[in-house]
Write a protein that holds these residues in place. Structure first.
Motif, mmCIF file in Angstrom:
data_model
loop_
_atom_site.group_PDB
_atom_site.id
_atom_site.type_symbol
_atom_site.label_atom_id
_atom_site.label_comp_id
_atom_site.label_asym_id
_atom_site.label_seq_id
_atom_site.Cartn_x
_atom_site.Cartn_y
_atom_site.Cartn_z
ATOM 1 N N TYR A 1 0.808 -1.229 0.000
ATOM 2 C CA TYR A 1 0.000 0.000 0.000
ATOM 3 C C TYR A 1 0.833 1.266 0.000
ATOM 4 C CZ TYR A 1 -3.431 -3.462 0.976
ATOM 5 O OH TYR A 1 -4.188 -4.582 0.905
ATOM 6 N N PHE B 1 0.790 2.569 -4.903
ATOM 7 C CA PHE B 1 0.205 3.886 -5.161
ATOM 8 C C PHE B 1 1.242 4.889 -5.686
ATOM 9 C CE2 PHE B 1 -2.971 1.769 -2.688
ATOM 10 C CZ PHE B 1 -4.153 2.192 -3.268
ATOM 11 N N LEU C 1 0.499 3.386 -13.894
ATOM 12 C CA LEU C 1 -0.876 3.771 -13.536
ATOM 13 C C LEU C 1 -1.007 5.293 -13.483
ATOM 14 C CD1 LEU C 1 -1.889 1.138 -10.823
ATOM 15 C CD2 LEU C 1 -2.315 1.115 -13.273
ATOM 16 N N ARG D 1 -1.656 6.632 -16.874
ATOM 17 C CA ARG D 1 -3.059 6.467 -17.299
ATOM 18 C C ARG D 1 -3.951 7.535 -16.679
ATOM 19 N NH1 ARG D 1 -4.290 0.047 -17.330
ATOM 20 N NH2 ARG D 1 -2.455 -0.554 -18.529
ATOM 21 N N LEU D 2 -3.691 7.826 -15.405
ATOM 22 C CA LEU D 2 -4.502 8.862 -14.747
ATOM 23 C C LEU D 2 -4.265 10.228 -15.395
ATOM 24 C CD1 LEU D 2 -4.310 7.639 -11.082
ATOM 25 C CD2 LEU D 2 -6.396 8.460 -12.146
ATOM 26 N N ALA E 1 -3.448 10.687 -18.499
ATOM 27 C CA ALA E 1 -4.118 10.635 -19.805
ATOM 28 C C ALA E 1 -5.612 10.905 -19.644
ATOM 29 C CB ALA E 1 -3.883 9.270 -20.456
ATOM 30 N N GLU E 2 -6.195 10.290 -18.627
ATOM 31 C CA GLU E 2 -7.621 10.477 -18.360
ATOM 32 C C GLU E 2 -7.907 11.957 -18.057
ATOM 33 O OE1 GLU E 2 -9.974 8.224 -18.516
ATOM 34 O OE2 GLU E 2 -11.669 9.186 -17.484
ATOM 35 N N ARG F 1 -9.591 3.814 1.576
ATOM 36 C CA ARG F 1 -8.864 2.790 2.328
ATOM 37 C C ARG F 1 -8.430 3.284 3.708
ATOM 38 N NH1 ARG F 1 -5.023 4.761 -1.183
ATOM 39 N NH2 ARG F 1 -2.880 5.031 -0.472
ATOM 40 N N ALA G 1 -8.331 -0.589 -0.872
ATOM 41 C CA ALA G 1 -7.054 -0.380 -1.550
ATOM 42 C C ALA G 1 -7.044 -1.126 -2.883
ATOM 43 C CB ALA G 1 -5.904 -0.840 -0.664
ATOM 44 N N GLN G 2 -7.479 -2.391 -2.847
ATOM 45 C CA GLN G 2 -7.507 -3.195 -4.079
ATOM 46 C C GLN G 2 -8.444 -2.579 -5.106
ATOM 47 O OE1 GLN G 2 -5.340 -5.227 -4.511
ATOM 48 N NE2 GLN G 2 -4.683 -5.787 -2.449
ATOM 49 N N SER H 1 -9.362 0.606 -5.469
ATOM 50 C CA SER H 1 -8.765 1.803 -6.087
ATOM 51 C C SER H 1 -7.783 1.392 -7.168
ATOM 52 C CB SER H 1 -7.999 2.630 -5.055
ATOM 53 O OG SER H 1 -8.838 3.017 -4.023
ATOM 54 N N LEU H 2 -6.928 0.418 -6.841
ATOM 55 C CA LEU H 2 -5.904 0.009 -7.801
ATOM 56 C C LEU H 2 -6.550 -0.561 -9.067
ATOM 57 C CD1 LEU H 2 -3.359 -1.492 -5.272
ATOM 58 C CD2 LEU H 2 -3.023 0.547 -6.687
ATOM 59 N N LEU I 1 -9.440 0.242 -10.266
ATOM 60 C CA LEU I 1 -10.000 1.384 -11.001
ATOM 61 C C LEU I 1 -8.916 2.073 -11.829
ATOM 62 C CD1 LEU I 1 -12.810 3.060 -10.844
ATOM 63 C CD2 LEU I 1 -11.423 4.693 -9.582
ATOM 64 N N PHE I 2 -7.736 2.248 -11.216
ATOM 65 C CA PHE I 2 -6.636 2.897 -11.943
ATOM 66 C C PHE I 2 -6.205 2.051 -13.145
ATOM 67 C CE2 PHE I 2 -5.234 4.586 -7.537
ATOM 68 C CZ PHE I 2 -6.234 5.527 -7.565
ATOM 69 N N GLU I 3 -6.240 0.726 -12.968
ATOM 70 C CA GLU I 3 -5.856 -0.178 -14.073
ATOM 71 C C GLU I 3 -6.727 0.078 -15.301
ATOM 72 O OE1 GLU I 3 -3.558 -2.510 -14.298
ATOM 73 O OE2 GLU I 3 -2.871 -2.847 -12.230
ATOM 74 N N MET J 1 -8.248 2.817 -16.030
ATOM 75 C CA MET J 1 -8.238 4.218 -16.434
ATOM 76 C C MET J 1 -7.434 4.458 -17.701
ATOM 77 S SD MET J 1 -9.523 6.725 -14.642
ATOM 78 C CE MET J 1 -9.389 6.085 -12.988
ATOM 79 N N GLY J 2 -7.970 5.285 -18.573
ATOM 80 C CA GLY J 2 -7.172 5.731 -19.714
ATOM 81 C C GLY J 2 -7.004 4.693 -20.803
ATOM 82 N N VAL J 3 -7.473 3.474 -20.554
ATOM 83 C CA VAL J 3 -7.269 2.415 -21.548
ATOM 84 C C VAL J 3 -7.992 2.770 -22.844
ATOM 85 C CG1 VAL J 3 -7.703 -0.005 -22.069
ATOM 86 C CG2 VAL J 3 -6.894 0.651 -19.809
ATOM 87 N N GLN K 1 -8.781 5.776 -24.087
ATOM 88 C CA GLN K 1 -8.080 6.808 -24.856
ATOM 89 C C GLN K 1 -6.885 6.229 -25.594
ATOM 90 O OE1 GLN K 1 -8.501 7.864 -21.408
ATOM 91 N NE2 GLN K 1 -10.463 8.725 -21.962
ATOM 92 N N GLU K 2 -6.168 5.334 -24.895
ATOM 93 C CA GLU K 2 -4.984 4.756 -25.527
ATOM 94 C C GLU K 2 -5.354 3.957 -26.765
ATOM 95 O OE1 GLU K 2 -2.618 2.696 -22.602
ATOM 96 O OE2 GLU K 2 -2.510 4.553 -21.444
#
Ligand code: SF4
Lengths: 372, 84
Positions: A3, A7, A12, A15-16, A18-19, A249, B62-63, B65-66, B68-70, B72-74, B76-77
């Motif tokens: 954790y 982060f 990642l 990607r954020l 880019a979004e 979290r 925590a899992q 959030s991670l 969600l980030f995975e 993200m942006g896919v 657009q790419e």
């Protein structure tokens, strides 16, 4: 570390970013309230990789920076007394008072000690019954439970030689003060995650409603900060104003109820002066009546303090988001972390120190900003 | 100084009537006051600030959030790849 590394994952983060570039269509001014977030933003260059329309305004959320000069001068006066062992978090030692700082008092023979936890100060008081141990109890809601526990323990142990110089400040009244100020430009807030871990999120609902301003509870790692900004921009672009939690979290809506119970016992709300900003009504805590015996201001009756702020320092404008640190004429010249003129250059979470440490000496032209 | 650092609880005990414990921060172990996290157990993750655990870290959040980030942006790419 679990954790932590996850982060900070650069893929990642990309990607954020880019979004964020995809969803941002208009200029937005977002304030990160917390100095820890300012530090993370500047260290990781987040501000430089954001869409150019997004401006991050650095907020007043560094307790070292906003502790009023008058209180620093009181600390200096108490620390210089021969019977006193003065304990403080390390960041406070270089904060300039009117004439000197705690380091100076120490080099002139004062018994000034850096402690990691306020409980260390309680142990020092137990071990030194003939000395007066004073702890400099500063901080936001995050630090308050620790300081409250120290005073509570001192009372339980019947320690007569322990006291605390309290200068606690609270985030929600500061947000209200920023929104009320006539020169305000802030359109949304990233709220400080660990403050909300303690206090919960309910105190922010009335602010969202009264000022129609999005508030997003945000963590500290790069991905946390980016996600906080993303959720804020989504609201702004849709013309919404909600309270959102991007740090689930570590933050429950009700907060840490056990800690809040202790806080309600040990502290009571009071008006507080904020260095560089002025008095904000009902914006801090002091010891409650049942703990008044442990109040160092009462015990040492430090009066006749005449404060003198450096005329060169613009930290008030920096703290209110009206000036970026590198726009201050003294930045990096008269004022450096070794020779700080204002508190915002001292603490690693101060905006001026963050800009100095990470080499932000000039404002970047838009064309210099690395695009992704 | 507001930094809170995640760590894993390794041991729980009482000291002067206060709930304390040993918390591991990526290999460094420190004594931490656990009085404000009565529900926490050995093996759980917490955030520690100035020697106090202030909250328990929720692993499921925590899992999530991670994850969600995975995602993200896919989109657009993929679009960008198609254009180029
Ligand atoms: S750079 Fe130094 S003098 Fe200028 S505002 Fe910051 S602390 Fe004050």
């Amino acid at each position: 570390m679990k954790y932590l590394d996850e982060f900070r994952n650069p893929e990642l983060a990309r990607r954020l970013f880019a979004e964020l570039h995809a969803i941002t269509t208009r200029p937005w001014a977002i304030m990160e309230v917390c100095g820890g977030q300012t530090h993370s933003i500047i260290r990781n260059g987040i501000d430089q990789l954001l869409p150019p329309q997004i401006e991050l305004i650095h907020g007043p959320g560094c307790p070292v920076c906003v502790t009023p000069l008058e209180l620093i001068d009181k600390a200096l006066a108490i620390a210089a007394r021969p019977e006193v062992i003065f304990c403080s978090f390390g960041d406070m030692l270089r904060v300039p008072g009117s004439g000197r700082d705690l380091f100076r008092v120490k080099s002139e023979g004062g018994d000034v000690r850096i402690v990691y936890s306020p409980l260390d100060a309680v142990r020092l008081a137990q071990a030194n019954p003939t000395r007066e141990v004073v702890f400099f109890g500063i901080g936001f809601e995050t630090t308050a439970p620790a300081n409250a526990m120290a005073v509570y323990q001192a009372k339980q142990l019947g320690l007569r030689n322990f006291s605390m110089l309290v200068s606690h400040v609270l985030v929600p009244p500061a947000i209200a003060a920023i929104m009320e100020s006539p020169d305000n430009r802030v359109q949304a807030f990233l709220a400080a995650g660990h403050v909300c871990s303690v206090m919960g999120t309910w105190a922010y609902e009335p602010l969202v409603a009264r000022y129609r301003v999005p508030i997003v509870v945000t963590g500290f790692e790069p991905l946390d900060v980016l996600e906080g900004i993303r959720r804020t921009v989504v609201q702004l672009e849709h013309g919404e104003a909600r309270l959102d939690n991007a740090y689930a979290r570590a933050v429950r809506p009700e907060g840490n109820v056990t800690a809040q119970r202790m806080l309600a016992d040990v502290f009571e709300v009071t008006d507080r002066g904020w260095r560089g900003i002025g008095v904000i009504p009902q914006s801090g805590w002091r010891l409650s009546a049942s703990y008044r015996d442990f109040d160092a201001e009462v015990r040492f009756a430090v009066q006749d303090i005449h404060t003198q702020e450096s005329t060169l320092c613009h930290s008030g404008e920096v703290l209110r988001g009206l000036l970026k640190p590198n726009q201050c004429p003294a930045f990096g010249r008269e004022c450096t972390p070794r020779t700080p003129l204002g508190a915002t250059m001292v603490s690693s979470e101060g905006a001026c120190a963050a800009y100095y440490q990470y080499g932000r000496f000039v404002q970047l032209e838009e064309s210099d900003v690395t695009r992704i | 100084m507001c930094l809170g650092i995640p760590g894993q609880v390794k041991e729980i005990y009482e000291l002067n009537g206060v709930r304390m414990g040993k918390v591991d921060f990526a290999g460094i172990t420190k004594e931490v006051c656990l009085a404000y996290v009565p529900e926490i157990g050995v093996g759980d993750y917490t955030i520690v600030h100035v020697g106090f655990a202030i909250t328990q870290l929720d692993e499921a959040s925590a899992q999530e959030s991670l994850r969600l980030f995975e995602e993200m942006g896919v989109l657009q790419e993929e679009l960008a790849d198609e254009v180029s």
